[in-house]
Design a protein around this motif. Structure first.
Motif, PDB file in Angstrom:
ATOM      1  N   VAL A 158       4.743  -2.999  -3.850  1.00  0.00           N
ATOM      2  CA  VAL A 158       4.249  -1.729  -4.414  1.00  0.00           C
ATOM      3  C   VAL A 158       4.003  -0.759  -3.247  1.00  0.00           C
ATOM      4  N   SER A 159       4.452   0.464  -3.395  1.00  0.00           N
ATOM      5  CA  SER A 159       4.295   1.463  -2.327  1.00  0.00           C
ATOM      6  C   SER A 159       2.909   2.106  -2.380  1.00  0.00           C
ATOM      7  N   GLY A 160       2.636   2.926  -1.393  1.00  0.00           N
ATOM      8  CA  GLY A 160       1.392   3.697  -1.377  1.00  0.00           C
ATOM      9  C   GLY A 160       1.392   4.707  -2.514  1.00  0.00           C
ATOM     10  N   ALA A 161       0.197   5.092  -2.929  1.00  0.00           N
ATOM     11  CA  ALA A 161       0.058   5.960  -4.105  1.00  0.00           C
ATOM     12  C   ALA A 161       0.431   7.414  -3.791  1.00  0.00           C
ATOM     13  N   LYS A 162       1.395   7.911  -4.540  1.00  0.00           N
ATOM     14  CA  LYS A 162       1.786   9.323  -4.396  1.00  0.00           C
ATOM     15  C   LYS A 162       0.571  10.241  -4.541  1.00  0.00           C
ATOM     16  N   ASN A 163      -0.217   9.989  -5.596  1.00  0.00           N
ATOM     17  CA  ASN A 163      -1.302  10.926  -5.895  1.00  0.00           C
ATOM     18  C   ASN A 163      -2.503  10.785  -4.965  1.00  0.00           C
ATOM     19  N   ALA A 164      -2.474   9.764  -4.104  1.00  0.00           N
ATOM     20  CA  ALA A 164      -3.484   9.689  -3.048  1.00  0.00           C
ATOM     21  C   ALA A 164      -2.906  10.327  -1.783  1.00  0.00           C
ATOM     22  N   ALA A 165      -1.617  10.058  -1.530  1.00  0.00           N
ATOM     23  CA  ALA A 165      -0.996  10.564  -0.302  1.00  0.00           C
ATOM     24  C   ALA A 165      -1.001  12.100  -0.263  1.00  0.00           C
TER      25      ALA A 165
ATOM     26  N   THR B 259      -3.422   9.994  11.565  1.00  0.00           N
ATOM     27  CA  THR B 259      -2.360   9.029  11.295  1.00  0.00           C
ATOM     28  C   THR B 259      -2.595   8.406   9.924  1.00  0.00           C
ATOM     29  N   PHE B 260      -1.548   8.415   9.116  1.00  0.00           N
ATOM     30  CA  PHE B 260      -1.666   7.838   7.788  1.00  0.00           C
ATOM     31  C   PHE B 260      -0.674   6.698   7.645  1.00  0.00           C
ATOM     32  N   LYS B 261      -1.164   5.580   7.109  1.00  0.00           N
ATOM     33  CA  LYS B 261      -0.291   4.420   6.914  1.00  0.00           C
ATOM     34  C   LYS B 261      -0.048   4.201   5.432  1.00  0.00           C
ATOM     35  N   ASN B 262       1.005   3.440   5.150  1.00  0.00           N
ATOM     36  CA  ASN B 262       1.381   3.149   3.761  1.00  0.00           C
ATOM     37  C   ASN B 262       1.704   4.419   2.969  1.00  0.00           C
ATOM     38  N   VAL B 263       2.282   5.404   3.648  1.00  0.00           N
ATOM     39  CA  VAL B 263       2.682   6.645   2.958  1.00  0.00           C
ATOM     40  C   VAL B 263       3.998   6.355   2.222  1.00  0.00           C
TER      41      VAL B 263
ATOM     42  N   ALA C 177       7.776  14.474   0.951  1.00  0.00           N
ATOM     43  CA  ALA C 177       8.609  15.311   1.827  1.00  0.00           C
ATOM     44  C   ALA C 177       8.280  16.788   1.607  1.00  0.00           C
ATOM     45  N   THR C 178       8.018  17.146   0.362  1.00  0.00           N
ATOM     46  CA  THR C 178       7.668  18.556   0.067  1.00  0.00           C
ATOM     47  C   THR C 178       6.326  18.911   0.705  1.00  0.00           C
ATOM     48  N   MET C 179       5.359  17.986   0.620  1.00  0.00           N
ATOM     49  CA  MET C 179       4.052  18.267   1.252  1.00  0.00           C
ATOM     50  C   MET C 179       4.212  18.384   2.766  1.00  0.00           C
TER      51      MET C 179
ATOM     52  N   GLY D 225       7.240  10.890  11.396  1.00  0.00           N
ATOM     53  CA  GLY D 225       7.171   9.518  10.925  1.00  0.00           C
ATOM     54  C   GLY D 225       7.443   9.398   9.447  1.00  0.00           C
ATOM     55  N   LYS D 226       7.568   8.136   9.026  1.00  0.00           N
ATOM     56  CA  LYS D 226       7.872   7.903   7.609  1.00  0.00           C
ATOM     57  C   LYS D 226       6.699   7.189   6.948  1.00  0.00           C
ATOM     58  N   HIS D 227       6.784   5.847   6.862  1.00  0.00           N
ATOM     59  CA  HIS D 227       5.663   5.171   6.190  1.00  0.00           C
ATOM     60  C   HIS D 227       4.365   5.312   6.967  1.00  0.00           C
ATOM     61  N   THR D 228       4.477   5.413   8.271  1.00  0.00           N
ATOM     62  CA  THR D 228       3.298   5.798   9.064  1.00  0.00           C
ATOM     63  C   THR D 228       3.546   7.224   9.528  1.00  0.00           C
ATOM     64  N   MET D 229       2.676   8.103   9.082  1.00  0.00           N
ATOM     65  CA  MET D 229       2.910   9.524   9.331  1.00  0.00           C
ATOM     66  C   MET D 229       1.818  10.076  10.235  1.00  0.00           C
ATOM     67  N   VAL D 230       2.233  10.836  11.228  1.00  0.00           N
ATOM     68  CA  VAL D 230       1.254  11.493  12.089  1.00  0.00           C
ATOM     69  C   VAL D 230       1.306  12.987  11.777  1.00  0.00           C
TER      70      VAL D 230
END
Ligand code: UD1
Length: 418
Positions: free
Chosen positions: A18-25, A40-44, A51-53, A66-71
């Motif tokens: 299961v991926s990270g929550a869109k509505n939390a990210a 730094t955000f993990k599990n994005v 991508a729009t945000m 970054g992708k799943h870990t985003m700075v």
């Protein structure tokens, strides 16, 4: 345009991460604006909406890598621009989430007004009412909302309804306000709680998130954080239905059961076996599914974002199910498409009545929103023959690699690039 092609008939067996929550990210990425350092955000989750945000944050003068870990380096300096343009807001309503942080941190923001959308009119009056109560001047100008306030001040705000993004916007705005803000009739969604947790790590003083009263004591500044996004309960719920209707056995790896009570209760009510395990939530479908009635409600009630998927399950259950949609006024667009596949569903206003045990047949179908599209993919997995789900961009907004994840548990599903 891409399409998803599904061939029905396979049981789903195995495990799906299961991926990270869109509505939390989305709100958490917007909240990075509140500090001056890189967070730094993990599990994005890798989704179109994320991508729009990221694009919006860059447009405001920030840097996102970054992708799943985003700075995220928040907007600053010469590149700072306090405007969220129509081109971006029209593709994602959640762009409105930058409004609160921008005003709190920079004293001003101009954000295109999100229009109505396929599932309803979706106004933002509560966001604006709250900011005005905190002392902001709010103007509507040529389709944009302009909000200005040198420093917001704390206020008690009673929301007319527990709006999720409204609550998040005001909570973020209040972190840097002078004094105490109290949000009453607040949204209790787990994503609101995750945002509050992240804000507190930044140095904010938020209490009560997850309850109907949230208290925020404003501070002078916030610092960068590292934060891991919670699991997506709606993605997990979607795969749970797919497991139940295909009489499969699927472990939803990393699913957080504590966020899924209403979903799990209805799955069990319908006859699926749902167990909470150390690695996630396991869902097994076996004997006949039973009809269940559902009314969508704000959390902890049954989520509107799971309504379309449950409707597919109801088409297979023994008996007649009733689904009442109370959150959005026009969220039954999947109904005509499901009927084209052989479902028997009658809609009267906000209520749909679904006759069960209908054989579905594959067809070319499309939907105008994310969760409706997901419901069509599930329908395709139990239909005879081939189903083509068009307008895949809706799915890509909210499901990371959906065809890959489903193929991993035995579904016959592929993306055809077009
Ligand atoms: C969020 C979720 C979305 C979910 C929805 C309901 C995000 C990014 N999106 O959307 O996936 O379907 O919650 O759980 O988190 N309303 C007003 N005035 C306002 C705000 C809302 O009238 O100012 C109404 C809406 O029209 C709707 C209801 O309140 O009828 C709930 O909407 P809201 O919770 O705001 O939904 P979103 O935050 O947009």
């Amino acid at each position: 345009m891409d399409k998803i092609v599904v061939e029905g008939g396979n049981r789903l067996v195995g495990s799906i991460p299961v991926s990270g929550a869109k509505n939390a990210a989305l709100p958490i990425l917007a909240a990075s604006i509140l500090s001056s350092g890189p967070s730094t955000f993990k599990n994005v989750p890798m989704l179109q909406d994320v991508a729009t945000m990221a694009k919006l944050l860059r447009q405001l003068g920030g840097e996102v890598d970054g992708k799943h870990t985003m700075v995220v380096h928040p907007p600053h300096g010469k590149k700072l621009k306090l405007e969220a343009p129509y081109e971006l807001v029209k593709t994602m309503r959640a762009s409105i989430l930058v409004l609160g942080p921008l005003v709190a941190r920079f004293g001003r923001a101009r954000v295109s007004q999100p229009g109505g959308c396929a599932i309803g009119t979706r106004p933002i009056d509560q966001h604006l009412k709250g900011l005005a109560a905190m002392g902001a001047k709010v103007h509507l100008d040529h389709g944009y909302v302009e909000v200005e306030c040198k420093r917001l001040r704390g206020a008690t705000i009673v929301l007319d309804m527990p709006t999720v993004t409204g609550c998040e916007n005001l909570m973020m705005a209040a972190t840097l306000a002078k004094g105490r803000t109290v949000l009453e009739n607040a949204a209790r969604e787990p994503e609101v709680e995750d945002l509050a947790l992240m804000l507190n790590k930044m140095g904010a003083r938020v209490q009560g998130a997850g309850t109907a009263i949230i208290t925020i004591d404003g501070v002078d500044e916030l610092h960068a954080v590292e934060h891991t996004i919670i699991a997506d309960r709606i993605e997990a719920g979607t795969f749970a239905i797919a497991a139940a209707v295909t009489r499969g056995d699927v472990l939803l790896e990393g699913a957080q059961a504590e966020h899924m009570d209403a979903i799990m209760a209805k799955l069990r009510g319908a006859g699926a076996t749902v167990t909470v395990e150390s690695g996630g939530v396991r869902v097994r479908g076996g004997g006949d599914l039973r009809a269940v009635d559902i009314t969508t409600q704000p959390h902890p009630g049954f989520p509107t974002d799971m309504q379309a998927q449950f409707m597919v399950m109801a088409t297979q259950a023994k008996g007649e199910s009733m689904i009442k949609e109370t959150i959005f006024e026009n969220r039954f667009m999947h109904v005509p498409e499901l009927c084209r596949m052989g479902a028997e569903i009658h809609v009267d206003g906000r209520v749909a009545v679904i006759r069960g045990q209908k054989k579905l047949a594959g067809a070319a179908v499309m939907a105008t929103d994310l969760r409706a599209s997901a419901s069509l993919v599930i329908a395709g997995m139990i239909a005879s023959g081939k189903t083509e789900v068009l307008r895949v961009y809706h799915l890509d907004r909210g499901y990371e690699a959906i065809e890959k994840k489903l193929r991993g548990v035995g579904a016959k599903i592929k993306r055809v690039r077009g």
